[in-house]
Motif scaffolding. Structure first.
Motif: not given
Length: 363
Positions: A94-108
């Motif tokens: 959600k930080k990426i998709t809803e808040n537009g917060k940049p990340a260089d890697v996303l691990a779920s």
């Protein structure tokens, strides 16, 4: 010329010479003054550039191994600092998709969140790189620690005075998986009151059945916080176990190993660890919040996923971090931390060429 005027003139000439020498920045590298090679050192015109920061959003259960990968990555990349930001996997996305917060890697902790919530707008590829299993953790000081087994755990949790918990189904995959395990236990142990006794009586979470599929309604859990405690992240419960605030908590096996907790391993039929029982796992699903509505998470084997989001500020370094994670270094770290790596990693979508040699492409 008067002596005082002559003295003043000499002082001015000396000052000018010093100033001129300082501006040229010339230093003598020979042991004999005035002879040998001279080196000119330019005066700095700006502050040195800051280190490049690689931001990694990851499931809380990956904190242990990712700290080790971070250390190795920084050792091999001078001037690079890896910033780890752990949270529940749903919140990470959600930080990426809803808040537009940049990340260089996303691990779920649930690879399916990436295709469900990120592809195609926020990511166009992802990898499956590790597995896990649900366990019930405790400490030597927990009530009935000397009695609990894989056969009677649900009876122990139901005893008076026992405090136990799991993470929030609305923010953390471990949270929506925990009630799945409890619901699956009813069929395995042939006791149709396990879920109601453990969960229904101590929260607003309910379960309904239709066509052989159980739906766990957990969008508004409201635990009583006396017997049953729910926290945003599963790793928060580790501290409560260690401090004696809880007797038992549902965690991933890797988290238990990394934190040296006692734990009960459950039968594969219910612990979400084996593809051999994928059809059985799919008979349970958890309904959780999504925006103003809800979404369903269907029971499946626990598989972790990783991607470099489209919003990445340093996508090349993000790819290199992923390469280390799925390569020999990451495999060794994951194995040591009780989290079996998937070798080779499974690739989905437009996987970058730099990772192709380490990936087995899937449909």
């Amino acid at each position: 010329m008067k002596p005082t005027h002559l003295c003043a003139l000499i002082c001015l000439l000396v000052a000018a010479a010093v100033l001129f020498s300082g501006c040229t920045g010339t230093t003598n590298t020979d042991s004999t003054p005035g002879t040998g090679t001279q080196t000119t050192t330019p005066t700095p015109t700006a502050a040195a550039a800051e280190d490049v920061q690689v931001k990694v959003f990851h499931a809380g259960s990956l904190t242990g191994p990712f700290e080790k990968v971070k250390a190795q990555f920084e050792a091999e990349h001078s001037g690079v600092t890896v910033l780890l930001e752990p949270a529940g996997s749903v919140d990470c996305v959600k930080k990426i998709t809803e808040n537009g917060k940049p990340a260089d890697v996303l691990a779920s902790a649930d690879y399916a969140l990436i295709p469900q919530l990120m592809v195609p707008d926020d990511a166009d590829w992802y990898l499956t790189f590790a597995k896990n299993r649900m366990v019930l953790t405790y400490s030597s000081e927990s009530k009935y620690a000397d009695e609990i087994t894989a056969e009677n755990w649900y009876e122990v949790l139901a005893r008076d005075g026992v405090r136990w918990g799991f993470s929030d189904p609305n923010s953390d995959p471990c949270g929506y998986r925990s009630p799945m395990v409890i619901q699956l236990a009813e069929g395995y142990y042939e006791d149709d009151q396990i879920f109601e006794t453990l969960v229904g009586e101590h929260s607003a979470i309910t379960a309904t059945e239709e066509g052989g599929v159980y739906t766990i309604h957990a969008a508004d859990p409201k635990p009583d916080s006396t017997t049953l405690t729910i926290r945003p992240k599963s790793v928060e419960l580790v501290q409560m176990i260690q401090a004696g605030g809880l007797d038992y908590a549902w965690e991933y096996r890797s988290v238990a190993v990394q934190n040296e907790l006692e734990f009960i391993e459950l039968p594969e039929e219910i612990d979400l660890s084996s593809i051999d029982f994928a059809e059985n796992y799919a008979t349970v699903q958890t309904e959780a919040k999504k925006g103003d509505g809800t979404t369903l998470y269907v029971g499946s084997p626990i598989v972790y996923g990783v991607t470099v989001p489209k919003i990445a500020e340093h996508p090349d370094l993000g790819l290199e971090f992923v390469e280390m994670l799925i390569g020999a270094t990451g495999q060794e770290i994951l194995t040591a931390d009780g989290q079996p790596p998937i070798v080779p990693a499974g690739g989905y979508g437009d996987v970058p060429d730099a990772l192709q040699s380490l990936v087995e492409m899937k449909a």
